[in-house]
Design an enzyme around this catalytic site. Structure first.
Site, short mmCIF file in Angstrom:
data_model
loop_
_atom_site.label_atom_id
_atom_site.label_comp_id
_atom_site.label_asym_id
_atom_site.label_seq_id
_atom_site.Cartn_x
_atom_site.Cartn_y
_atom_site.Cartn_z
N ASN A 183 -5.02 -15.42 0.88
CA ASN A 183 -5.64 -16.30 -0.13
C ASN A 183 -7.15 -16.37 0.11
O ASN A 183 -7.67 -15.69 0.99
CB ASN A 183 -4.99 -17.69 -0.09
CG ASN A 183 -5.12 -18.32 1.28
OD1 ASN A 183 -6.22 -18.54 1.77
ND2 ASN A 183 -3.99 -18.53 1.94
N LYS A 210 2.54 3.24 5.63
CA LYS A 210 1.87 2.84 4.39
C LYS A 210 2.78 3.15 3.19
O LYS A 210 3.31 4.26 3.10
CB LYS A 210 0.56 3.63 4.27
CG LYS A 210 -0.24 3.23 3.06
CD LYS A 210 -1.55 4.02 2.98
CE LYS A 210 -2.21 3.77 1.65
NZ LYS A 210 -3.30 4.70 1.39
#
Ligand code: PMT
Length: 407
Positions: free
Chosen positions: A211, A290
């Site tokens: 955030n 990934k």
């Protein structure tokens, strides 16, 4: 001394008097001690020392006019008043002290003096007879009664040839006086743990959920607690902020690691302040490699993170627990609900839908709620808001210690 003034914002007001030449040295010494300095000069001060000198020494434009459109557009007087942690008038002439004591607002300095919530201080400088005059002493008493700190004056030979009281303190002594203003002692001997910043919840080795928290609010609270005399542990999520002086910093990444550090540090602590914006959810699994960009739509399963502040509030020997609430609507109502549900002693809520406060901003505005009351802290720098919040926390802790309320 240096540590106490690091990153403090000092607004130096210079009024007209021969001691104005010493203000140049004062600016240098304040900056050496780590303070950010902005200078405001009265018209009379400009007869004694040039704004250019002070601009060069402070590294900032000097503020001269109340009614200049250009100056207001750059950093308006209200913004400047909010910016300051301390407003020091040095030298403070007899005339300037009279105007400050009476609350006149007819130039930039006297207007800022009224418009700020920062600490206020004067360093008087004048002829010994003017200093001894009843009216000057009455004005001084008025300023003192309103909580204004008075630095000096010293005694000795004066520019006019007189000998007596009225000399402005030397720059180094004034720097020491400024530093003392930031020590409140309200939390002396207390151990405070603070969480700050965001957490990152990994999706794969290169991506995460997080955030916008910068950590500024939590770091400001940590510094305010240090200034109040506390022994502070600051548990920081991934943020790009320097470590404030005189505290222990523990860096963590995820909610799980913040929980572990918090539970360990909270044992035996007097106060726990949860400023961190902890991610409420994390990916159920973290990919080992990934994730490749093959699918057009990708779905992730999220699981709930542990609630750190609630876990600390549930400890058998719990500290005084102060939570935060970041809300975008019904701010106070949602915060009250969190205060009760998480069994907190106090909660500070902010409206994070506003762009001028909350996440990332240097300013904030809080409503602080506890079971029997609340207090609104209007918009100010996070440094200032943190100090006010620490004052409320110290009051609450004292009420608990003296048995007036339960934790
Ligand atoms: O870091 P800045 O950029 O300076 O911004 C400051 C801030 C906006 C992050 C700060 O002022 C603030 O509001 N912090 C709380 C953010 C938050 O996560 O609020 P919340 O309403 O979601 O959580 C309520 C309380 O529970 C908070 O004290 C939070 O730390 C705590 N919590 C939340 C979730 C969780 N899993 N564990 C927790 O401990």
């Amino acid at each position: 001394m240096t540590a106490r003034l690091a990153h403090k914002r000092i607004l130096l007001g210079i009024s007209g008097g021969i001691a104005a030449y010493k203000s140049a040295e004062l600016v240098r010494r304040l900056r050496d001690a780590g303070a950010d300095v902005r200078v405001v000069m009265t018209p009379a001060a400009q007869e004694f020392i040039t704004p250019l000198t002070l601009q060069a020494l402070s590294g900032n434009p000097v503020h001269l006019d109340l009614l200049s459109p250009a100056a207001e557009a750059a950093m308006g007087h209200i913004e400047l008043a909010r910016w300051a942690d301390l407003v020091l008038v040095a030298p403070a002439s007899a005339d300037c002290m009279a105007r400050l004591a009476q609350g006149l607002a007819n130039d930039l300095l006297s207007t800022l003096w009224l418009a700020t919530r920062a600490k206020l201080a004067v360093a008087p400088a004048m002829n010994q007879q003017m200093w001894a005059a009843d009216v000057t002493q009455d004005n001084l008493a008025l300023l003192r009664a309103r909580g204004v700190a008075v630095f000096g004056p010293a005694s000795g030979s004066q520019a006019c040839g007189d000998v007596g009281e009225g000399r402005m303190l030397e720059a180094l002594a004034l720097v020491e006086c400024c530093a003392e203003q930031f020590e409140t002692g309200r939390l002396t001997g207390r151990r405070v743990v603070i969480t700050a910043g965001p957490t990152r919840e990994a999706l794969d080795p290169v991506r995460y959920l997080s955030n916008h928290s910068s950590g500024k609010m939590g770091f400001a609270i940590a510094l305010a607690c240090v200034e109040a005399g506390a022994q502070v542990t600051l548990i920081a999520g991934p943020v790009a902020l320097p470590t404030p002086p005189r505290l222990q910093r523990i860096d963590v990444i995820s909610a799980d690691s913040m929980l572990a550090a918090s539970l360990q540090a909270a044992a035996g602590a007097d106060v726990f302040v949860a400023t961190a914006a902890v991610a409420d959810y994390r990916p159920a699994t973290v990919a080992e490699q990934k994730i490749k960009k093959t699918a057009d739509v990708i779905q992730f399963e999220l699981v709930k993170n542990p609630d750190i502040v609630a876990a600390v509030a549930a400890l058998p020997e719990k500290p005084l627990v102060v939570g935060f609430a970041a809300e975008t609507e019904n701010v106070v109502a949602h915060a009250r609900e969190k205060l009760l549900r998480k069994k907190l002693d106090m909660i500070a809520c902010n409206d994070v839908a506003r762009a001028d406060i909350g996440f990332q901003s240097d300013d904030n505005a809080l409503t602080v709620i506890w079971p029997e009351g609340h207090c609104v802290l209007d918009k100010a720098s996070k440094t200032q808001i943190a100090r006010e919040l620490v004052g409320l926390m110290a009051d609450r802790l004292q009420d608990v210690m003296e048995g007036r309320v339960d934790k």
